[in-house]
Design an enzyme around this catalytic site. Structure first.
Site, PDB file in Angstrom:
ATOM      1  N   MET A  26      -5.261   5.618  -4.837  1.00 57.30           N
ATOM      2  CA  MET A  26      -6.215   6.709  -5.030  1.00 57.30           C
ATOM      3  C   MET A  26      -7.335   6.246  -5.964  1.00 57.30           C
ATOM      4  SD  MET A  26      -4.089  10.215  -4.748  1.00 57.30           S
ATOM      5  CE  MET A  26      -3.420  10.247  -6.381  1.00 57.30           C
ATOM      6  N   HIS A  30      -5.992  -0.348 -11.835  1.00 59.07           N
ATOM      7  CA  HIS A  30      -5.607  -0.985 -13.096  1.00 59.07           C
ATOM      8  C   HIS A  30      -4.721  -2.194 -12.793  1.00 59.07           C
ATOM      9  CE1 HIS A  30      -1.856   1.101 -12.405  1.00 59.07           C
ATOM     10  NE2 HIS A  30      -2.455   2.275 -12.462  1.00 59.07           N
ATOM     11  N   HIS A  33      -2.239  -2.020  -9.979  1.00 57.74           N
ATOM     12  CA  HIS A  33      -2.790  -2.204  -8.632  1.00 57.74           C
ATOM     13  C   HIS A  33      -3.085  -3.688  -8.373  1.00 57.74           C
ATOM     14  CE1 HIS A  33      -4.003   2.091  -9.456  1.00 57.74           C
ATOM     15  NE2 HIS A  33      -3.363   2.215  -8.313  1.00 57.74           N
ATOM     16  N   GLN A 144       7.037   0.637  -7.815  1.00 58.67           N
ATOM     17  CA  GLN A 144       8.306   1.262  -8.206  1.00 58.67           C
ATOM     18  C   GLN A 144       8.073   2.418  -9.183  1.00 58.67           C
ATOM     19  OE1 GLN A 144      11.532   0.618  -7.274  1.00 58.67           O
ATOM     20  NE2 GLN A 144      12.248   2.157  -8.737  1.00 58.67           N
ATOM     21  N   LYS A 145       6.920   2.407  -9.839  1.00 61.61           N
ATOM     22  CA  LYS A 145       6.555   3.470 -10.786  1.00 61.61           C
ATOM     23  C   LYS A 145       6.690   4.856 -10.137  1.00 61.61           C
ATOM     24  CE  LYS A 145       3.563   5.622 -13.792  1.00 61.61           C
ATOM     25  NZ  LYS A 145       3.102   6.673 -12.937  1.00 61.61           N
ATOM     26  N   VAL A 172       4.324  -2.027 -13.818  1.00 64.30           N
ATOM     27  CA  VAL A 172       3.661  -2.840 -14.844  1.00 64.30           C
ATOM     28  C   VAL A 172       3.518  -1.961 -16.083  1.00 64.30           C
ATOM     29  CG1 VAL A 172       1.590  -4.174 -15.432  1.00 64.30           C
ATOM     30  CG2 VAL A 172       2.441  -4.149 -13.073  1.00 64.30           C
ATOM     31  N   SER A 181      -0.802   3.765 -15.558  1.00 61.30           N
ATOM     32  CA  SER A 181      -1.093   4.873 -14.657  1.00 61.30           C
ATOM     33  C   SER A 181      -2.580   5.182 -14.764  1.00 61.30           C
ATOM     34  CB  SER A 181      -0.288   6.113 -15.076  1.00 61.30           C
ATOM     35  OG  SER A 181      -0.857   7.278 -14.511  1.00 61.30           O
ATOM     36  N   ARG A 183      -3.735   7.923 -14.881  1.00 61.64           N
ATOM     37  CA  ARG A 183      -3.880   9.100 -15.751  1.00 61.64           C
ATOM     38  C   ARG A 183      -3.866   8.741 -17.236  1.00 61.64           C
ATOM     39  NH1 ARG A 183      -2.531  13.884 -12.441  1.00 61.64           N
ATOM     40  NH2 ARG A 183      -1.752  13.115 -10.472  1.00 61.64           N
TER      41      ARG A 183
HETATM   42  O1  PAF Z   1       0.449   6.424  -5.039  1.00 57.13           O
HETATM   43  C1  PAF Z   1      -0.675   6.803  -4.701  1.00 57.13           C
HETATM   44  O2  PAF Z   1      -1.691   6.374  -5.243  1.00 57.13           O
HETATM   45  C2  PAF Z   1      -0.800   7.829  -3.592  1.00 57.13           C
HETATM   46  O3  PAF Z   1       0.219   8.757  -3.631  1.00 57.13           O
HETATM   47  C3  PAF Z   1      -0.931   7.202  -2.187  1.00 57.13           C
HETATM   48  C4  PAF Z   1       0.325   6.438  -1.805  1.00 57.13           C
HETATM   49  C5  PAF Z   1      -2.130   6.274  -2.153  1.00 57.13           C
HETATM   50  C6  PAF Z   1      -1.148   8.302  -1.141  1.00 57.13           C
HETATM   51  O4  PAF Z   1      -2.277   9.046  -1.400  1.00 57.13           O
END
Ligand code: PAF
Length: 279
Positions: A26, A30, A33, A144-145, A172, A181, A183
């Protein structure tokens, strides 16, 4: 290369030969990802990253509106990491009309995180199914988070024979244990201090694993109780030990794998974390 519409994606995807790994996100990318993208590069010829804040998985509109949107920075990270294609559609690109057919997570979507966020996992599965249809990846990588999300997506791919290999990557963490996260950027410095109690609780639970499920929950709960008295306080949503496949709560005599999962609010920010354990 960034594409926005399904038609642009289809053209760009058609030009990729060899295997494709999808990293659905989404945005607000960070280090967590980055680790997914790096793992994806190891297992496929090309990596596609999707960046889409999916309205279907948000209960409260305020939470959806508040979610960070940083596409320029995300695209720069993807370029640095050698991503072949970034798919960043608008809500209208993904949902040109109200979907009539959606995907249900069933019982698994109503427990633990699903009990706190009704409809959340149905929204996740619907968008992931659409992304799989649009990108046609060989594999897809998830952290896994979001352990319950990972579990329902595994069932999605198996139950609907989507033919996408689901690959899990470890959480991580910051040096003090806080799970990365998107957030976390909302936490004030004081809230950030309180927030580390989530991971501390999980580690305390892990250290008590020999005492069995009740001992694990007591040890982790004590850390959360102390953090509830901190300033600013931690407001616990849940602390559960769940079966790692079905996510139903485990009972006192449980043996085998389980997930210790926690969700809490610090200030306005809701955080989740978990740790796989073996009894
Ligand atoms: O984990 C996320 O960022 C979201 O839930 C995903 C898997 C991209 C689906 O919108």
């Amino acid at each position: 290369m960034i594409v926005h519409t399904p038609a642009e994606l289809a053209a760009a995807r058609g030009a990729l030969s060899g295997t494709v790994a999808l990293v659905p996100t989404m945005g607000a990318l960070h280090e967590g990802h980055r680790s997914l993208i790096r793992a994806a590069r190891e297992i496929a010829d090309h990596v596609v990253v999707s960046v889409f804040v999916n309205p279907l998985q948000f209960g409260e509109k305020a939470d959806l509106d508040r979610y960070p949107r940083t596409l320029e920075a995300d695209a720069a990270i993807c370029a640095e990491e050698g991503v072949a294609l970034v798919f960043a559609p608008s809500a209208a690109d993904m949902y040109p009309r109200e979907p009539v057919v959606t995907v249900s997570a069933g019982e698994m979507g109503t427990v633990v995180e699903g009990a706190s966020r009704p409809g959340h996992f149905d929204g996740v599965l619907t968008v992931v199914t659409k992304l799989f249809g649009l990108v046609r990846p060989d594999s897809a990588l998830f952290g896994q988070k979001d352990a319950q999300q990972l579990a329902v997506i595994r069932r999605l791919s198996e139950d609907l024979n989507l033919g996408v290999r689901i690959v899990a990557c470890p959480t991580v963490r910051e040096a003090d244990g806080l799970a990365l996260s998107s957030r976390n950027r909302f936490l004030s410095p004081d809230e950030r201090v309180t927030a580390v109690a989530l991971s501390r609780a999980l580690f305390a639970g892990r250290d008590a694993v020999e005492l069995g499920p009740a001992g694990v929950l007591a040890a982790a709960g004590a850390v959360l109780d102390a953090a509830a008295k901190a300033e600013p306080p931690l407001d616990r949503d849940y602390l559960v030990l769940a079966d790692s496949v079905t996510f139903s709560p485990v009972t006192a005599g449980h043996s085998g794998p389980a997930v210790l999962a926690v969700a809490a609010r610090v200030g306005e920010t809701r955080l989740i974390d978990n740790l796989p354990l073996e009894f």
